[in-house]
Structures are given as structure tokens and as C-alpha cells.
Design a protein around this motif. Structure first.
Motif, PDB file in Angstrom:
ATOM      1  N   SER A  97      -7.773 -56.586  -0.884  1.00 10.78           N
ATOM      2  CA  SER A  97      -7.788 -55.112  -0.324  1.00 10.78           C
ATOM      3  C   SER A  97      -6.088 -54.973  -0.299  1.00 10.78           C
ATOM      4  CB  SER A  97      -7.789 -55.598   0.972  1.00 10.78           C
ATOM      5  OG  SER A  97      -8.965 -55.109   2.120  1.00 10.78           O
ATOM      6  N   ASN A 136      -9.253 -52.178  -6.624  1.00 17.21           N
ATOM      7  CA  ASN A 136     -10.481 -50.639  -6.372  1.00 17.21           C
ATOM      8  C   ASN A 136     -11.280 -50.090  -7.679  1.00 17.21           C
ATOM      9  OD1 ASN A 136      -7.821 -49.446  -3.638  1.00 17.21           O
ATOM     10  ND2 ASN A 136      -9.587 -50.621  -2.997  1.00 17.21           N
ATOM     11  N   LYS A 140     -11.979 -55.314  10.515  1.00 14.02           N
ATOM     12  CA  LYS A 140     -11.012 -54.538  10.461  1.00 14.02           C
ATOM     13  C   LYS A 140     -10.479 -54.107  12.675  1.00 14.02           C
ATOM     14  CE  LYS A 140     -10.870 -51.090   6.339  1.00 14.02           C
ATOM     15  NZ  LYS A 140     -11.113 -50.156   5.952  1.00 14.02           N
ATOM     16  N   ILE A 168     -12.326 -43.117  -2.963  1.00 12.33           N
ATOM     17  CA  ILE A 168     -11.597 -44.224  -2.346  1.00 12.33           C
ATOM     18  C   ILE A 168     -10.736 -43.525  -1.122  1.00 12.33           C
ATOM     19  CG2 ILE A 168      -9.750 -45.733  -3.003  1.00 12.33           C
ATOM     20  CD1 ILE A 168     -11.330 -45.902  -5.588  1.00 12.33           C
ATOM     21  N   GLN A 169      -9.852 -44.398  -0.234  1.00 13.29           N
ATOM     22  CA  GLN A 169      -9.303 -43.725   0.656  1.00 13.29           C
ATOM     23  C   GLN A 169      -8.086 -44.347   0.101  1.00 13.29           C
ATOM     24  OE1 GLN A 169     -10.043 -45.786   4.722  1.00 13.29           O
ATOM     25  NE2 GLN A 169     -11.455 -46.917   3.550  1.00 13.29           N
ATOM     26  N   TYR A 214     -16.827 -44.618  11.395  1.00 11.55           N
ATOM     27  CA  TYR A 214     -16.807 -44.429   9.929  1.00 11.55           C
ATOM     28  C   TYR A 214     -17.944 -44.385   8.841  1.00 11.55           C
ATOM     29  CZ  TYR A 214     -14.869 -46.920   5.238  1.00 11.55           C
ATOM     30  OH  TYR A 214     -14.767 -47.131   4.253  1.00 11.55           O
ATOM     31  N   LYS A 239     -11.844 -60.504   0.392  1.00  9.87           N
ATOM     32  CA  LYS A 239     -11.943 -59.715  -0.646  1.00  9.87           C
ATOM     33  C   LYS A 239     -10.062 -59.316  -0.772  1.00  9.87           C
ATOM     34  CE  LYS A 239     -12.423 -55.426   0.982  1.00  9.87           C
ATOM     35  NZ  LYS A 239     -11.947 -53.385   0.273  1.00  9.87           N
ATOM     36  N   SER A 255      -4.785 -52.645   1.950  1.00  7.26           N
ATOM     37  CA  SER A 255      -3.981 -53.397   2.627  1.00  7.26           C
ATOM     38  C   SER A 255      -3.385 -55.055   3.563  1.00  7.26           C
ATOM     39  CB  SER A 255      -4.647 -51.930   4.232  1.00  7.26           C
ATOM     40  OG  SER A 255      -5.620 -52.459   4.349  1.00  7.26           O
ATOM     41  N   THR A 303     -18.597 -57.095 -11.854  1.00  2.13           N
ATOM     42  CA  THR A 303     -16.640 -56.697 -10.394  1.00  2.13           C
ATOM     43  C   THR A 303     -16.980 -56.609  -9.877  1.00  2.13           C
ATOM     44  OG1 THR A 303     -16.963 -54.608 -11.125  1.00  2.13           O
ATOM     45  CG2 THR A 303     -15.827 -56.133 -13.864  1.00  2.13           C
ATOM     46  N   GLY A 357     -13.997 -52.810  -9.015  1.00  2.00           N
ATOM     47  CA  GLY A 357     -14.792 -51.865  -7.966  1.00  2.00           C
ATOM     48  C   GLY A 357     -15.487 -50.760  -8.689  1.00  2.00           C
ATOM     49  N   ILE A 401     -13.601 -58.451  -6.152  1.00  2.00           N
ATOM     50  CA  ILE A 401     -12.289 -58.837  -6.378  1.00  2.00           C
ATOM     51  C   ILE A 401     -11.622 -60.078  -4.605  1.00  2.00           C
ATOM     52  CG2 ILE A 401     -10.463 -58.634  -7.806  1.00  2.00           C
ATOM     53  CD1 ILE A 401     -12.433 -58.246 -10.243  1.00  2.00           C
ATOM     54  N   GLN A 428     -19.271 -52.438   0.086  1.00  2.00           N
ATOM     55  CA  GLN A 428     -19.538 -51.232   0.776  1.00  2.00           C
ATOM     56  C   GLN A 428     -20.800 -51.438   0.937  1.00  2.00           C
ATOM     57  OE1 GLN A 428     -18.004 -48.471   1.756  1.00  2.00           O
ATOM     58  NE2 GLN A 428     -15.622 -49.529   2.362  1.00  2.00           N
TER      59      GLN A 428
HETATM   60  N1  AQP Z   1     -11.567 -56.333  -3.740  1.00  2.00           N
HETATM   61  C1  AQP Z   1     -12.285 -55.939  -3.978  1.00  2.00           C
HETATM   62  N2  AQP Z   1     -13.408 -55.246  -4.928  1.00  2.00           N
HETATM   63  C2  AQP Z   1     -14.372 -54.620  -5.999  1.00  2.00           C
HETATM   64  N3  AQP Z   1     -14.077 -53.563  -5.270  1.00  2.00           N
HETATM   65  C3  AQP Z   1     -13.597 -53.470  -3.907  1.00  2.00           C
HETATM   66  N4  AQP Z   1     -13.020 -52.092  -3.478  1.00  2.00           N
HETATM   67  C4  AQP Z   1     -12.440 -52.172  -3.086  1.00  2.00           C
HETATM   68  N5  AQP Z   1     -11.906 -53.290  -2.521  1.00  2.00           N
HETATM   69  C5  AQP Z   1     -12.602 -53.477  -3.576  1.00  2.00           C
HETATM   70  C6  AQP Z   1     -14.220 -50.625  -3.863  1.00  2.00           C
HETATM   71  O1  AQP Z   1     -13.224 -49.673  -3.828  1.00  2.00           O
HETATM   72  C7  AQP Z   1     -14.234 -48.481  -3.230  1.00  2.00           C
HETATM   73  C8  AQP Z   1     -13.123 -48.082  -2.284  1.00  2.00           C
HETATM   74  O2  AQP Z   1     -12.447 -48.615  -1.447  1.00  2.00           O
HETATM   75  P1  AQP Z   1     -11.668 -48.313  -0.064  1.00  2.00           P
HETATM   76  O3  AQP Z   1     -10.354 -47.242  -0.374  1.00  2.00           O
HETATM   77  O4  AQP Z   1     -12.638 -46.545   0.162  1.00  2.00           O
HETATM   78  O5  AQP Z   1     -12.405 -48.498   1.301  1.00  2.00           O
HETATM   79  P2  AQP Z   1     -12.498 -50.465   1.326  1.00  2.00           P
HETATM   80  O6  AQP Z   1     -12.850 -51.034   0.571  1.00  2.00           O
HETATM   81  O7  AQP Z   1     -11.608 -50.406   2.555  1.00  2.00           O
HETATM   82  O8  AQP Z   1     -10.644 -50.080  -0.063  1.00  2.00           O
HETATM   83  P3  AQP Z   1      -9.460 -51.616  -0.364  1.00  2.00           P
HETATM   84  O9  AQP Z   1      -8.933 -51.836  -1.013  1.00  2.00           O
HETATM   85  O10 AQP Z   1      -9.834 -53.054   1.637  1.00  2.00           O
HETATM   86  O11 AQP Z   1      -9.027 -50.074   1.759  1.00  2.00           O
HETATM   87  P4  AQP Z   1      -8.558 -51.044   3.031  1.00  2.00           P
HETATM   88  O12 AQP Z   1      -7.230 -51.775   2.531  1.00  2.00           O
HETATM   89  O13 AQP Z   1      -7.872 -49.825   3.293  1.00  2.00           O
HETATM   90  O14 AQP Z   1      -9.578 -51.418   3.909  1.00  2.00           O
HETATM   91  C9  AQP Z   1     -15.577 -48.976  -2.545  1.00  2.00           C
HETATM   92  O15 AQP Z   1     -16.342 -48.685  -3.546  1.00  2.00           O
HETATM   93  C10 AQP Z   1     -15.146 -50.958  -2.552  1.00  2.00           C
HETATM   94  O16 AQP Z   1     -16.438 -50.890  -3.399  1.00  2.00           O
END
Ligand code: AQP
Length: 332
Positions: A198, A17, A113, A7-8, A129, A196, A200, A184, A20, A187, A151
Motif C-alpha cells: 500500500s 497500483n 483504515k 486511483i487515489q 467511501y 497488501k 500509505s 497480478t 494491479g 501484490i 477493491q
Molecule cells: N497491492 C496491490 N496489488 C494489486 N493492486 C493494488 N491496488 C492497490 N494496491 C494494490 C489497486 O490499485 C488501484 C488504485 O488503488 P487506490 O489508490 O484507489 O486505493 P487502494 O486500493 O487503497 O490503494 P493503496 O495503494 O492501498 O492506497 P492507500 O494506501 O492510500 O489505501 C485499485 O484498483 C486497487 O485495486
């Protein structure tokens, strides 16, 4: 059998996060099918968009404490920081030379993004990425990668890159399988349930973080956008807000959506939201109690040292093999 995921550390970890991704890691860890589990903090991915240096450091440590607080067990998995294993970036470069700009620019996350970061500039890293993500996975011959549905497109690209490399240079990489937890998988934002959730997102009301103050988290659920009819029923097309709250409660409680719907026949949205708010509050309370035990403990560094040693050992073997296959350097 090995699984890997990360996870980032781009902000506070959200319920999205957790449900999911992290909860899925913990379930897979506990089901006992995997004899090798690697979970990392994807700090190199985080810098594809601008980050504050001090915050990034805090988020990295905080994510490790959250992994542990959510149930990852140091005796069952290896936890490491991506940037502490140099082979990730080395392999990413080699894979980039075997990936096409056309396929990268078609990725949904890149399109989203790059729109969001028009004003501060779109980095090349944002485009490449998915190749770094492919390197993260292929370095370790992981059989399974647990991810959220968002993802899956990147995971598909990892599979394509692996297959392309194997056919060009001979069998080198295991082609991994993405594992999405169907209940799940995605979300949604509490403010716009068609988007979704997020970490950020600019609007903090759109997400719940695992470290949110409990009362604030409850308020966010209670003010989540829903609809104007009064039916508590899963129907994502027409009732995305209510459906999202049902998914959240069902995932946390490990109850079916139908079972929850049944217990809310003839009840109103306020009662339903109160219930979801309490379910979320109980989860956050449990996680935060454990988080507070870990965050300042020296155990985090011990775990990360062990994780980095192990990951470097596996990754070095693989990167040497890849370089030989491609014809780089001197034969070893
Ligand atoms: N809304 C979500 N529902 C289910 N799973 C989610 N994931 C992220 N958002 C949801 C899952 O969390 C893991 C890690 O994600 P990440 O941080 O590597 O990247 P992301 O998908 O870009 O997550 P965010 O929260 O949306 O981060 P930002 O805002 O920085 O881009 C992944 O397995 C992802 O599927």
C-alpha cells in the motif's frame, strides 16, 4: 463499451497500483474492445484520511504524468480529476440515501483504515467511501471497471446499489462488471508478505514506488522478507515472500510463473532476488524517463481540460436523469 477506473493520489504510486491497476488499464486500452475509456484521479477519495494540501496537489499532477508514462494514450482515453466533475459528489449523496450503514461498516477496507486512523479520528467519509466509488462508476454507465482484487468488495457494493436503485426507481444505471487481472491481482508488502502493498504504509521498505530511486528500489527487493528454505517455488500459503517476488517478475515480464521457476531450479535466493531487482529496475527506468518528459509539460493541463469537459458532459446528463427519477427539483 466503456470502462472507467481511478486511483487515489494518496502518495507515490506503487508497483502494486501499477501491476494491479494501471498496467491493466493500458492493456484494455490497447486491446481495442472499448470505444470509450475514462481514467480519473480520485482526489475526493484521498481526503477520507488526512492529507497535506501541497503534497496532495503535487500527487494529483504526478499521478497524471504517471498514467501517461505508463502508457495511457491521450488519443485513446479521457483523463480527468474527480473533483472537477461536481456530479460525483451530488450522485454520491443521492446514493448514500439508498445505502445502509450496516453494509458500509462491514467493508474490509473501512475496518482496516478505521483501525489505522483511531488516533487522528475516523471520518464519515471513510465509511461512505464505497458510495462515492459507486457514484464514480454509475454516473458514466461503465460496463467494465478494472480493479485489483482488494477493491472487488467495493465493486460488488456498487453492483448492489445499482440494482437496488434500478428496482426502486426504474432502469437507470448499467450494472458494471469488475475486471481483475488474475496474474497480478494482489501484490504484497515486501516487509510483511501477508499484507497488501500500500502506498500509505508507514514503512517505505514495504513498497516500491514507480518514482523510487533505482538503486533504492533494487535494495528493497534484495531485502524483501522471504523464508528459510531454499526453494524458488510459488506457494502462497507457506512461502508468501517468494511467491510475491515471483508474481512481480511474472507480471512485469509477462512470463508464466512456471517458466521463471524452471530457470531458477538449483539457484539460490540471492540470484533470484538479483533477477527480480533487475526486472523492476528496468521497468522503473522506462517509466521514469517518460515521467520526466511529462511532469512539467503543459500537455498535462490540456489533457485534464479535455477530460473534465467530456466527463462533465456525460455526468450532467446522468445526474439530471437521476434527479428526475427520485423527484428532486423541478422536472426538466
Ligand atoms: N497491492 C496491490 N496489488 C494489486 N493492486 C493494488 N491496488 C492497490 N494496491 C494494490 C489497486 O490499485 C488501484 C488504485 O488503488 P487506490 O489508490 O484507489 O486505493 P487502494 O486500493 O487503497 O490503494 P493503496 O495503494 O492501498 O492506497 P492507500 O494506501 O492510500 O489505501 C485499485 O484498483 C486497487 O485495486
Amino acid at each position: 463499451m466503456r470502462f472507467i477506473s481511478g486511483i487515489q493520489p494518496t502518495g507515490n504510486i506503487t508497483l502494486g497500483n501499477y501491476l494491479g491497476a494501471i498496467k491493466n488499464f493500458v492493456n484494455l486500452q490497447n486491446e481495442g474492445t472499448f470505444d470509450d475509456i475514462l481514467v480519473f484521479v480520485a482526489d475526493l477519495h484521498a481526503i477520507t484520511v488526512p492529507q497535506d494540501k501541497l503534497k496532495l496537489r503535487q500527487n494529483i499532477r504526478s499521478l497524471v504524468a504517471l498514467y501517461l508514462a505508463c502508457g495511457l494514450d491521450k488519443d485513446k482515453c479521457h483523463i480527468f480529476i474527480q473533483s472537477e466533475v461536481r456530479a460525483h459528489t451530488e450522485l454520491a449523496w443521492i446514493l448514500e440515501c439508498n445505502t445502509y450503514i450496516g453494509e458500509l461498516s462491514r467493508m474490509t477496507q473501512f475496518k482496516d483504515k478505521s483501525q489505522k486512523h483511531q488516533t487522528d479520528g475516523v471520518s464519515t467519509g471513510l465509511l461512505t467511501y464505497p458510495v462515492l466509488m459507486a457514484a464514480d462508476i454509475l454516473l458514466y454507465d461503465a460496463n467494465v471497471v478494472p480493479v485489483g482484487k482488494d477493491q472487488m468488495q467495493h465493486l460488488e457494493m456498487t453492483r448492489n446499489i445499482a440494482e437496488r436503485f434500478n428496482s426502486k426507481y426504474g432502469e437507470t444505471f448499467v450494472v458494471p462488471e469488475g475486471r481483475v487481472n488474475k496474474n497480478t491481482a494482489k501484490i504484497m508488502s515486501l516487509v510483511d508478505p501477508t499484507k497488501k502493498m500500500s502506498k500509505s504504509d508507514e514503512n517505505p521498505k514495504s513498497f516500491i514506488t514507480l518514482l523510487d530511486d533505482i538503486n533504492i528500489a533494487k535494495k528493497k527487493i534484495k531485502s524483501a522478507v522471504t523464508d528459510s528454505d531454499m526453494l524458488i517455488k510459488y506457494d502462497f500459503e507457506n512461502k508468501p515472500g517468494i511467491s510475491n517476488l515471483l508474481s512481480i517478475a511474472s507480471a512485469i515480464e509477462e512470463k508464466s510463473i512456471e517458466e521463471i521457476e524452471k530457470s531458477f531450479i538449483n539457484k539460490n535466493y540471492a540470484e533470484f532476488k538479483e533477477y527480480v531487482a533487475n526486472v523492476v529496475a528496468d521497468l522503473l527506468t522506462k517509466i521514469q524517463t517518460k515521467y520526466n518528459e511529462y511532469i512539467n509539460s503543459p500537455i498535462i493541463d490540456e489533457i485534464l481540460d479535455e477530460g473534465a469537459n467530456y466527463a462533465n458532459y456525460l455526468a450532467d446528463k446522468k445526474i439530471n436523469k437521476v434527479k428526475n427519477k427520485v423527484g428532486l427539483g423541478r422536472k426538466k
